[in-house]
Design a protein around this motif. Structure first.
Motif, short mmCIF file in Angstrom:
data_model
loop_
_atom_site.label_atom_id
_atom_site.label_comp_id
_atom_site.label_asym_id
_atom_site.label_seq_id
_atom_site.Cartn_x
_atom_site.Cartn_y
_atom_site.Cartn_z
N GLY A 109 7.12 -13.19 -3.77
CA GLY A 109 7.98 -12.80 -4.05
C GLY A 109 7.93 -11.98 -5.88
N PHE A 110 6.48 -11.65 -6.02
CA PHE A 110 5.62 -11.16 -7.42
C PHE A 110 5.73 -9.42 -7.05
CE2 PHE A 110 4.42 -15.61 -7.42
CZ PHE A 110 5.08 -16.48 -8.22
N VAL A 111 6.51 -8.88 -6.66
CA VAL A 111 6.26 -6.94 -6.44
C VAL A 111 5.52 -6.73 -7.13
CG1 VAL A 111 7.32 -5.09 -5.19
CG2 VAL A 111 8.51 -7.77 -4.95
N ALA A 112 5.84 -6.56 -8.45
CA ALA A 112 5.23 -5.90 -9.66
C ALA A 112 4.26 -6.25 -9.76
CB ALA A 112 6.38 -5.80 -10.71
N MET A 113 3.44 -7.48 -10.16
CA MET A 113 2.67 -8.74 -9.73
C MET A 113 1.98 -7.79 -8.76
SD MET A 113 3.59 -11.84 -11.68
CE MET A 113 1.36 -12.34 -11.67
N THR A 114 2.56 -7.96 -7.93
CA THR A 114 1.85 -7.61 -6.46
C THR A 114 1.12 -6.20 -6.84
OG1 THR A 114 2.23 -8.91 -5.50
CG2 THR A 114 1.04 -7.19 -4.38
N VAL A 115 1.79 -4.76 -7.29
CA VAL A 115 0.57 -3.53 -6.93
C VAL A 115 0.27 -3.62 -8.65
CG1 VAL A 115 1.48 -0.88 -7.49
CG2 VAL A 115 2.77 -3.05 -6.47
N THR A 116 0.58 -4.58 -9.80
CA THR A 116 -0.12 -4.17 -10.47
C THR A 116 -1.85 -5.09 -10.25
OG1 THR A 116 1.35 -4.35 -12.22
CG2 THR A 116 -1.04 -5.18 -13.01
N MET A 117 -1.71 -6.04 -9.59
CA MET A 117 -3.05 -6.43 -9.49
C MET A 117 -3.81 -5.87 -8.37
SD MET A 117 -5.25 -9.02 -7.00
CE MET A 117 -4.08 -9.07 -5.79
N LEU A 118 -3.14 -4.78 -7.04
CA LEU A 118 -3.66 -4.15 -5.80
C LEU A 118 -4.64 -3.47 -7.11
CD1 LEU A 118 -4.53 -3.56 -3.14
CD2 LEU A 118 -2.19 -2.02 -3.66
N MET A 141 -2.17 1.97 2.40
CA MET A 141 -1.72 1.21 2.75
C MET A 141 -0.77 -0.03 2.96
SD MET A 141 -3.70 0.72 5.98
CE MET A 141 -3.42 -0.30 7.34
N ILE A 142 -0.78 -0.61 1.57
CA ILE A 142 -0.09 -1.91 0.85
C ILE A 142 0.90 -0.62 0.00
CG2 ILE A 142 -0.23 -3.28 -0.68
CD1 ILE A 142 -3.44 -4.05 0.88
N LEU A 143 0.46 0.31 -0.47
CA LEU A 143 1.33 1.15 -1.66
C LEU A 143 2.39 0.95 -0.90
CD1 LEU A 143 -0.78 2.77 -3.99
CD2 LEU A 143 0.93 0.57 -5.23
N VAL A 144 1.90 1.84 0.53
CA VAL A 144 2.86 2.04 1.34
C VAL A 144 3.79 1.29 1.21
CG1 VAL A 144 3.91 3.37 3.47
CG2 VAL A 144 1.76 4.53 1.98
N GLU A 145 3.52 0.26 2.03
CA GLU A 145 4.08 -1.31 1.68
C GLU A 145 4.68 -1.64 1.29
OE1 GLU A 145 3.10 -5.31 3.24
OE2 GLU A 145 1.95 -3.89 4.12
N THR A 146 4.83 -1.56 -0.50
CA THR A 146 5.07 -2.55 -1.36
C THR A 146 6.41 -1.52 -1.89
OG1 THR A 146 3.14 -1.99 -2.91
CG2 THR A 146 3.32 -4.45 -1.68
N THR A 147 6.34 -0.26 -1.70
CA THR A 147 7.16 0.23 -2.66
C THR A 147 8.09 1.35 -1.25
OG1 THR A 147 5.51 2.59 -2.36
CG2 THR A 147 5.13 0.89 -4.25
N ALA A 148 7.75 1.05 -0.18
CA ALA A 148 9.40 1.92 0.67
C ALA A 148 8.75 3.14 0.87
CB ALA A 148 10.11 1.35 0.21
N LEU A 149 6.85 4.24 0.59
CA LEU A 149 7.22 5.00 0.24
C LEU A 149 6.72 5.33 2.38
CD1 LEU A 149 4.17 5.69 -2.04
CD2 LEU A 149 6.32 6.42 -2.31
N PRO A 150 7.59 6.66 2.27
CA PRO A 150 7.27 7.31 4.27
C PRO A 150 5.81 7.18 4.23
CG PRO A 150 7.89 8.86 2.25
CD PRO A 150 7.93 8.11 1.81
N GLU A 151 5.39 6.28 5.29
CA GLU A 151 4.12 5.66 5.78
C GLU A 151 3.29 7.15 5.83
OE1 GLU A 151 2.65 4.27 9.66
OE2 GLU A 151 4.23 3.79 9.18
N PRO A 152 3.92 8.60 6.47
CA PRO A 152 2.61 9.61 6.15
C PRO A 152 2.11 10.02 4.98
CG PRO A 152 4.69 10.14 7.01
CD PRO A 152 4.43 8.80 6.86
N MET A 153 2.06 9.58 3.69
CA MET A 153 1.80 9.35 3.05
C MET A 153 1.03 8.55 2.75
SD MET A 153 5.09 9.99 -0.72
CE MET A 153 3.48 9.76 -1.26
N VAL A 182 -7.32 -10.26 -16.05
CA VAL A 182 -5.45 -9.66 -15.40
C VAL A 182 -5.81 -10.47 -13.57
CG1 VAL A 182 -3.94 -8.06 -15.01
CG2 VAL A 182 -5.06 -7.86 -17.30
N MET A 183 -7.22 -10.29 -13.33
CA MET A 183 -6.79 -10.87 -12.00
C MET A 183 -6.80 -12.44 -12.31
SD MET A 183 -8.86 -7.71 -9.68
CE MET A 183 -10.35 -7.91 -11.16
N LEU A 184 -7.81 -12.02 -12.77
CA LEU A 184 -8.41 -14.09 -12.69
C LEU A 184 -7.05 -14.53 -13.15
CD1 LEU A 184 -10.26 -16.29 -12.61
CD2 LEU A 184 -10.44 -15.88 -15.08
#
Length: 418
Positions: free
Chosen positions: A265-274, A117-129, A162-164
């Motif tokens: 505002g940390f989009v790239a960091m967010t995806v990596t941490m997620l 769900m969060i990858l779809v939200e952060t990367t603007a992928l289509p919701e059906p994915m 990395v997470m810490l």
């Protein structure tokens, strides 16, 4: 993958691990997004001082519970579901297998749904994915668990530092935007929650994991390593996650660090941490299911059971398990702790701190004192008006002590003479 992590036997001395290996795996387990969500549910219900008290007390209780079981796991070389054979019986232990396996499948489903769900939200992928991503990640997360303890160790050594770093950076940023200590102290509660309910949520976030911490502490070289590593992970690690979620709710009105980092505002960091955050817990979670499933089915095929668990968890994610986290947490906080209470009482009171070798042990099909004590602890926790997890542990342990003592045959020559 030359070995199978001893799913149905004691861990031998040559397979034992050192402090850093045990610690990093346990931290990887306790760094989990759902804990942040639970912390966020507390953040708007208490003043800052009350919030810190709830977090500290809840995690100290959780850590003490986990560390006690961790000690037993190291001393015996057994994981929790194998200990269940001693206190519940050969067939009675299937009760704990089913309960503990269910909790881990629930967490696996929640984590799999979250990452999609969060990858779809952060990367603007289509919701059906979302559904396709759940399937992909649901199967991918079990790869390191299939490898076994070594796979969990490898991933955690990368993911935990990395997470810490990300979490501390986010806390620092949020602390500044809140106006420091003064700004946090000025925050007023906007929702209501009882102190006991709050403690139950803090403990319930990871009481299932705490009960299964023996899956890793059985690999510890010494009991001291097992206890210190477990306290660090469940008091500091889990406490840090609850605190981060609570502050996120206070400052950004978000209950998930992923959304907090997006707000910063940390989009790239967010995806990596997620990805690191979810994966390092998901593989531990499905590993737990594999171990419980092996005992339930009496099979050595841990990897096959692990994959089957991943398929079930992925199916639950697709069906909407994500929406039921809060009742799931309350369920865990009520019915899991009595299992640990019975195990601890059985180890210390009945077996005097040492189990016999499992392969030579003569076990009853059902050990009724253990099963009845678990039932008593669960009922007490369910109806308790204050801190159900603690009441459940204490009631189960006390009931086991009474039932075991009363069921012992009285020696000839004792008793009252007329």
């Amino acid at each position: 993958m030359p070995h199978n992590d001893h799913p149905l036997s004691e861990v031998p001395a040559q397979a034992r691990k050192g402090f850093w290996s045990i610690t990093v795996v346990l931290f990887g387990f306790t760094f989990f997004t759902s804990t942040l969500w639970a912390g966020g549910s507390l953040g708007t219900a208490f003043s800052f001082g009350e919030l810190m008290l709830v977090i500290a007390l809840g995690n100290l209780l959780l850590g003490a519970y986990a560390a006690t079981l961790a000690y037993i796991g190291c001393k015996s070389g057994l994981h929790t579901v194998l200990m269940g054979r001693f206190c519940f019986g050969e067939w009675g232990s299937k009760l704990s297998d089913v309960i503990l396996a269910f909790t881990q499948i629930g967490w696996y489903a929640w984590g799999t749904a979250t990452v999609a769900m969060i990858l779809v939200e952060t990367t603007a992928l289509p919701e059906p994915m979302e559904t396709g991503l759940m399937v992909v990640f649901g199967l991918a997360f079990c790869i390191t668990a299939m490898i076994g303890y070594r796979g969990l160790d490898w991933l955690s050594r990368v993911a935990v530092p990395v997470m810490l770093m990300f979490i501390l950076f986010t806390l620092y940023t949020g602390f500044g935007q809140a106006g420091g200590v003064g700004g946090l102290l000025d925050q007023e509660p906007t929702t209501e929650m009882g102190f006991g309910a709050a403690l139950t949520i803090v403990i319930g976030t990871f009481v299932g994991g705490a009960t299964l911490a023996t899956n890793w502490t059985r690999f510890a070289r010494t009991p001291r390593i097992a206890v210190i590593a477990t306290l660090a992970a469940f008091v500091l690690g889990n406490g840090l996650m609850v605190l981060t979620g609570a502050l996120g709710a206070l400052v950004y009105h978000e209950v998930d660090i992923v959304h907090v980092m997006l707000a910063q505002g940390f989009v790239a960091m967010t995806v990596t941490m997620l990805l690191l955050n979810i994966w390092s817990t998901q593989d531990n979670t499905i590993y737990n299911f594999g171990v419980a499933g092996c005992n339930l089915l009496r099979t050595q095929r841990r990897r096959l059971v692990t994959v089957l668990g991943a398929v079930i968890g992925t199916g639950l994610a697709v069906l909407g398990m994500y929406d039921y986290l809060v009742p799931f947490l309350i369920l865990l906080g009520t019915f899991i702790p009595p299992l640990g209470g019975v195990i601890m009482a059985d180890f210390w009171l009945r077996h005097r701190g040492r189990y016999p070798a499992l392969e030579h042990a003569q076990l009853a099909s059902f050990h009724w004192p253990g099963l009845l004590a678990y039932g008593a602890g669960s009922v007490a926790a369910f109806y308790s008006p204050v801190v159900p997890p603690v009441i459940g542990v204490l009631t189960a342990a006390l009931a086991y002590m009474v039932l075991t003592h009363s069921s012992r045959p009285r020696p000839i020559g004792t008793g009252h003479r007329p």
